[in-house]
Design a protein around this motif. Structure first.
Motif, PDB file in Angstrom:
ATOM      1  N   LEU A 134       0.794  -1.166   0.098  1.00 25.57           N
ATOM      2  CA  LEU A 134      -0.083   0.168   0.026  1.00 25.57           C
ATOM      3  C   LEU A 134       0.912   1.448   0.021  1.00 25.57           C
ATOM      4  N   GLY A 135       2.086   1.060  -0.138  1.00 26.74           N
ATOM      5  CA  GLY A 135       3.162   2.316  -0.071  1.00 26.74           C
ATOM      6  C   GLY A 135       3.794   2.567   0.851  1.00 26.74           C
ATOM      7  N   TRP A 136       3.872   1.911   2.295  1.00 22.17           N
ATOM      8  CA  TRP A 136       4.508   2.059   3.256  1.00 22.17           C
ATOM      9  C   TRP A 136       5.909   1.196   3.096  1.00 22.17           C
ATOM     10  N   SER A 137       6.812   1.467   2.477  1.00 26.02           N
ATOM     11  CA  SER A 137       8.221   0.989   2.000  1.00 26.02           C
ATOM     12  C   SER A 137       7.718   0.127   0.943  1.00 26.02           C
ATOM     13  N   SER A 138       8.421  -0.867   0.684  1.00 23.45           N
ATOM     14  CA  SER A 138       8.345  -1.757  -0.741  1.00 23.45           C
ATOM     15  C   SER A 138       8.942  -3.005  -0.548  1.00 23.45           C
ATOM     16  N   TYR A 139       8.569  -3.982  -1.353  1.00 20.99           N
ATOM     17  CA  TYR A 139       9.185  -5.357  -1.512  1.00 20.99           C
ATOM     18  C   TYR A 139      10.018  -5.305  -2.787  1.00 20.99           C
ATOM     19  N   GLY A 140      11.191  -5.727  -2.726  1.00 20.63           N
ATOM     20  CA  GLY A 140      12.268  -6.075  -3.677  1.00 20.63           C
ATOM     21  C   GLY A 140      13.025  -7.213  -3.470  1.00 20.63           C
ATOM     22  N   PRO A 141      14.184  -7.369  -4.308  1.00 26.91           N
ATOM     23  CA  PRO A 141      14.914  -8.445  -4.317  1.00 26.91           C
ATOM     24  C   PRO A 141      15.930  -8.295  -2.948  1.00 26.91           C
ATOM     25  N   GLU A 142      16.110  -9.529  -2.436  1.00 23.33           N
ATOM     26  CA  GLU A 142      17.090  -9.379  -1.348  1.00 23.33           C
ATOM     27  C   GLU A 142      18.253  -9.980  -1.465  1.00 23.33           C
ATOM     28  N   VAL A 169      11.476  -7.211   2.122  1.00 24.92           N
ATOM     29  CA  VAL A 169      11.204  -5.528   2.405  1.00 24.92           C
ATOM     30  C   VAL A 169      12.633  -4.966   1.738  1.00 24.92           C
ATOM     31  N   ASN A 170      12.301  -3.991   1.189  1.00 21.36           N
ATOM     32  CA  ASN A 170      13.465  -3.154   0.606  1.00 21.36           C
ATOM     33  C   ASN A 170      14.481  -2.583   1.431  1.00 21.36           C
ATOM     34  N   TRP A 171      15.549  -3.213   1.956  1.00 19.73           N
ATOM     35  CA  TRP A 171      16.111  -3.046   3.092  1.00 19.73           C
ATOM     36  C   TRP A 171      17.316  -1.767   2.510  1.00 19.73           C
ATOM     37  N   HIS A 172      17.377  -1.574   1.296  1.00 16.21           N
ATOM     38  CA  HIS A 172      18.291  -0.721   1.073  1.00 16.21           C
ATOM     39  C   HIS A 172      18.033   0.728   0.551  1.00 16.21           C
ATOM     40  N   SER A 173      16.649   1.126   0.794  1.00 12.91           N
ATOM     41  CA  SER A 173      15.903   2.333   0.658  1.00 12.91           C
ATOM     42  C   SER A 173      16.355   3.259   1.840  1.00 12.91           C
ATOM     43  N   ARG A 174      16.895   4.160   1.663  1.00 16.15           N
ATOM     44  CA  ARG A 174      17.073   5.168   2.761  1.00 16.15           C
ATOM     45  C   ARG A 174      15.895   6.384   3.082  1.00 16.15           C
ATOM     46  N   ASP A 175      15.142   6.463   2.442  1.00 17.68           N
ATOM     47  CA  ASP A 175      13.964   7.490   2.833  1.00 17.68           C
ATOM     48  C   ASP A 175      13.320   7.332   3.957  1.00 17.68           C
ATOM     49  N   ALA A 176      12.582   8.193   4.412  1.00 19.78           N
ATOM     50  CA  ALA A 176      12.037   8.009   5.710  1.00 19.78           C
ATOM     51  C   ALA A 176      10.742   7.032   5.668  1.00 19.78           C
ATOM     52  N   ASN A 177      10.084   6.969   4.583  1.00 20.02           N
ATOM     53  CA  ASN A 177       9.056   6.102   4.504  1.00 20.02           C
ATOM     54  C   ASN A 177       9.440   4.608   4.672  1.00 20.02           C
ATOM     55  N   ASN A 178      10.576   4.164   4.113  1.00 23.56           N
ATOM     56  CA  ASN A 178      11.258   3.144   4.219  1.00 23.56           C
ATOM     57  C   ASN A 178      11.701   2.760   5.650  1.00 23.56           C
ATOM     58  N   ALA A 179      12.316   3.927   6.054  1.00 24.38           N
ATOM     59  CA  ALA A 179      13.029   3.564   7.360  1.00 24.38           C
ATOM     60  C   ALA A 179      12.054   3.448   8.549  1.00 24.38           C
ATOM     61  N   SER A 180      10.961   4.203   8.292  1.00 22.67           N
ATOM     62  CA  SER A 180       9.697   4.286   9.607  1.00 22.67           C
ATOM     63  C   SER A 180       9.262   2.575   9.626  1.00 22.67           C
ATOM     64  N   TYR A 181       9.096   2.203   8.464  1.00 20.93           N
ATOM     65  CA  TYR A 181       8.723   0.767   8.388  1.00 20.93           C
ATOM     66  C   TYR A 181       9.555  -0.083   8.900  1.00 20.93           C
ATOM     67  N   ILE A 182      11.000   0.000   8.608  1.00 17.40           N
ATOM     68  CA  ILE A 182      11.866  -0.875   8.941  1.00 17.40           C
ATOM     69  C   ILE A 182      11.930  -0.973  10.658  1.00 17.40           C
ATOM     70  N   ILE A 183      11.900   0.378  11.187  1.00 12.40           N
ATOM     71  CA  ILE A 183      11.917   0.432  12.687  1.00 12.40           C
ATOM     72  C   ILE A 183      10.535  -0.341  13.353  1.00 12.40           C
ATOM     73  N   CYS A 184       9.476  -0.087  12.861  1.00 12.17           N
ATOM     74  CA  CYS A 184       8.276  -0.733  13.276  1.00 12.17           C
ATOM     75  C   CYS A 184       8.236  -2.059  12.973  1.00 12.17           C
ATOM     76  N   LEU A 185       8.687  -2.458  12.008  1.00  9.54           N
ATOM     77  CA  LEU A 185       8.975  -3.993  11.651  1.00  9.54           C
ATOM     78  C   LEU A 185      10.100  -4.543  12.686  1.00  9.54           C
TER      79      LEU A 185
END
Length: 193
Positions: free
Chosen positions: A53-61, A69-85
């Motif tokens: 739905l747009g909070w982070s994204s999926y991609g090759p690992e 989960v797209n671990w390599h993206s550095r934007d706030a959207n992705n980082a917030s999802y990683i922290i919550c996850l």
């Protein structure tokens, strides 16, 4: 992976409740088991849908052979999802496991203070099984979490695709270990004819 972690937390809590309860468990009522299954899957679904739905994204690992989960993206959207996850899908399930097995260990210690009897060996075997399960949980998921956090918040290129393969395989294979541990350390199962 999330359903595995959440299921381990739910199972540890249920085992704690069952083992520390004084009344005999009702084995004919499956409502509690179904509720636990539905809760586990719903909670896991709530944490796996946001990237769609747009909070982070999926991609090759890692080496590009699995999807995550797209671990390599550095934007706030992705980082917030990683922290919550990390908090809601690793730290909280692990805290539930530690609490449940800690409470169970206290109950086992109380029983072990009693004179030797037929229940003492069973309780010590249960203690060993619990400790091995928690250790396997840590060995499977902590390297993966560390690599994911390093990839997200560390220096770019710090985690190479080759270095991320082993933690990913450990984490994804974690669902195999608990049944094996249970079979080999549960006397009732291992002594069946």
């Amino acid at each position: 992976g999330i359903i595995s972690l959440v299921s381990l937390a739910v199972l540890s809590y249920e085992r704690c409740c069952t083992m520390t309860r004084t009344a005999e468990p009702d084995t004919t009522n499956y409502r509690k088991a179904w509720a636990a299954i539905i809760l586990s899957w719903t909670y896991s679904l709530l944490w796996t849908v946001p990237p769609l739905l747009g909070w982070s994204s999926y991609g090759p690992e890692g080496a590009g052979i699995t999807c995550s989960v797209n671990w390599h993206s550095r934007d706030a959207n992705n980082a917030s999802y990683i922290i919550c996850l990390f908090i809601f899908c690793l730290v909280i399930p692990f805290a539930i496991i530690v609490y449940s097995y800690g409470k169970l260990l206290c109950a086992v210690r109380q029983v072990s203070c009693l004179p030797r009897g037929p229940g003492r060996g069973r309780e010590q075997r249960l203690l060993l099984m619990v400790m091995v399960m928690v250790l396997c949980f840590l060995l499977c998921w902590l390297p993966y979490a560390a690599v994911a956090l390093l990839a997200t918040f560390g220096q770019p290129g710090l985690v190479s695709p080759a270095a991320s393969i082993v933690p990913a395989i450990l984490a994804k294979s974690s669902t195999v270990y608990n049944p094996i541990i249970y079979v080999f350390l549960n006397k009732q199962v291992s002594e069946m004819p």
